[in-house]
Design a protein around this motif. Structure first.
Motif, PDB file in Angstrom:
ATOM      1  N   LEU A  72       0.820  -1.211   0.000  1.00  0.00           N
ATOM      2  CA  LEU A  72       0.000   0.000   0.000  1.00  0.00           C
ATOM      3  C   LEU A  72       0.853   1.261   0.000  1.00  0.00           C
ATOM      4  N   ALA A  73       2.011   1.198   0.608  1.00  0.00           N
ATOM      5  CA  ALA A  73       2.898   2.371   0.646  1.00  0.00           C
ATOM      6  C   ALA A  73       3.432   2.724  -0.737  1.00  0.00           C
ATOM      7  N   ASP A  74       3.410   1.770  -1.673  1.00  0.00           N
ATOM      8  CA  ASP A  74       3.919   2.011  -3.028  1.00  0.00           C
ATOM      9  C   ASP A  74       2.859   2.535  -3.989  1.00  0.00           C
ATOM     10  N   LEU A  75       1.622   2.658  -3.530  1.00  0.00           N
ATOM     11  CA  LEU A  75       0.555   3.120  -4.409  1.00  0.00           C
ATOM     12  C   LEU A  75       0.704   4.604  -4.722  1.00  0.00           C
ATOM     13  N   GLU A  76       0.128   5.013  -5.845  1.00  0.00           N
ATOM     14  CA  GLU A  76       0.080   6.429  -6.207  1.00  0.00           C
ATOM     15  C   GLU A  76      -0.894   7.145  -5.267  1.00  0.00           C
ATOM     16  N   ARG A  77      -0.780   8.464  -5.208  1.00  0.00           N
ATOM     17  CA  ARG A  77      -1.608   9.260  -4.303  1.00  0.00           C
ATOM     18  C   ARG A  77      -3.104   9.005  -4.514  1.00  0.00           C
ATOM     19  N   ALA A  78      -3.556   9.016  -5.751  1.00  0.00           N
ATOM     20  CA  ALA A  78      -4.983   8.785  -6.024  1.00  0.00           C
ATOM     21  C   ALA A  78      -5.419   7.396  -5.550  1.00  0.00           C
TER      22      ALA A  78
END
Length: 129
Positions: A72-78
């Motif tokens: 989850l920490a690697d996801l994009e802001r959106a």
């Protein structure tokens, strides 16, 4: 459970029980806090509900699965905003330390999670008709 044949209700409910982290329990092992289900007027199955402390971990694991197994920490802001919205819908922030736990999983600050929540509240409360 033991090696006894499974009741049809247990078989039918297995996907639901797995999804919420509940456990089927033989009637003879049911505790007062377990939920006893009936089938055709007879007690058929007891269900042991999970502790709330584990619920948030299961929700975060489900979010990881929904986003192709990426941390989850690697996801994009959106995408992180979408995770926060989904977790809000599922009641994740009613659990004690929910915001802190989600912030850590997303690799953001608590302040950022609150901003995502406030942004969501602001965007759902207005319509342009």
């Amino acid at each position: 459970m033991t090696d006894q044949p499974q009741h049809p209700l247990a078989t039918a409910l297995k996907p639901l029980l797995d999804a919420v982290g509940a456990t089927p329990v033989p009637l003879a092992e049911a505790r007062p806090e377990d939920v006893v289900l009936e089938w055709e007027g007879e007690r058929a199955l007891a269900v042991r509900l999970p502790h709330l402390g584990n619920a948030l971990d299961r929700l975060l694991a489900e979010m990881t699965r929904q986003f192709d197994g990426r941390p989850l920490a690697d996801l994009e802001r959106a995408e992180k905003q979408r995770v926060v919205a989904l977790l809000e819908e599922r009641g994740a922030f009613t659990v004690r330390h929910g915001v802190e736990t989600v912030a850590t999983a997303l690799g953001v600050s608590r302040f950022t999670v609150y901003n995502y929540l406030n942004r969501q509240d602001g965007s759902t409360g207005t319509t342009s008709k």
